[in-house]
Design a protein around this motif. Structure first.
Motif, short mmCIF file in Angstrom:
data_model
loop_
_atom_site.label_atom_id
_atom_site.label_comp_id
_atom_site.label_asym_id
_atom_site.label_seq_id
_atom_site.Cartn_x
_atom_site.Cartn_y
_atom_site.Cartn_z
N LYS A 1 0.83 -1.21 0.00
CA LYS A 1 0.00 0.00 0.00
C LYS A 1 0.86 1.26 0.00
CE LYS A 1 -4.07 -2.06 2.13
NZ LYS A 1 -4.97 -2.06 3.31
N LYS A 2 1.95 1.23 0.75
CA LYS A 2 2.85 2.39 0.80
C LYS A 2 3.48 2.63 -0.58
CE LYS A 2 6.64 4.37 3.40
NZ LYS A 2 7.57 4.24 4.52
N GLN B 1 0.80 4.08 -2.82
CA GLN B 1 0.50 5.48 -2.50
C GLN B 1 1.54 6.41 -3.13
OE1 GLN B 1 0.37 5.31 1.78
NE2 GLN B 1 -1.74 4.55 1.83
#
Length: 151
Positions: free
Chosen positions: A70-71, A74
């Motif tokens: 997810k990081k 993002q």
């Protein structure tokens, strides 16, 4: 009552062999197509493509995104807001999985990545997904990964 009107409008459109009424066309416009548009995207089988970020590894038969993935996504979404690049999201699976299952799993992984990018501000039209089983994969990874290619 609303169902009856919608059904009547649909039946009228089918029986008259014309285009669907405007009511139905507006509802179709709200549908997000899972794989995105094909126009303007280069197939990973047609040309060597450059990854936009490190490959996202998935354990076992999971298609859920973890915190590290997810990081990474993002960061990719933030970059997209400046560059407006198109991305081809390709899922790969190892050779020990059965062909149809492998392709389905790799598609679900690619779609999970696509959905997360959309939720983080990337336009759906800038994303295309593809899932490969071991029998259909181009020369590429032979592990459980999703690779996001710049277009």
């Amino acid at each position: 009552m609303r169902f009856f009107l919608l059904y009547s409008a649909f039946a009228l459109g089918l029986c008259s062999c014309t285009t669907p009424p405007a009511l139905l066309q507006e509802q179709e416009a709200d549908i997000v197509f899972a794989l995105g548009p094909k126009e303007g995207f280069t197939s990973p089988m047609a040309a060597p493509l450059k990854p936009a970020c490190p490959a996202l590894e998935f354990p076992g038969t999971s298609f859920a995104l973890n915190g590290g993935q997810k990081k990474t996504l993002q960061g990719l979404a933030a970059d997209w807001k400046e560059t407006k690049l198109r991305y081809l999201i390709a899922g790969y699976t190892p050779p020990e999985l059965p062909g149809d299952y492998a392709r389905s799993l790799s598609e679900r992984r690619a779609q999970a990545v696509r959905q997360y990018l959309i939720e983080n501000g990337v336009e759906a039209a800038s994303l295309q997904t593809i899932g490969f089983g071991h029998d259909s994969a181009p020369s590429g990874p032979s592990t459980s990964v999703v690779v996001i290619y710049k277009q």
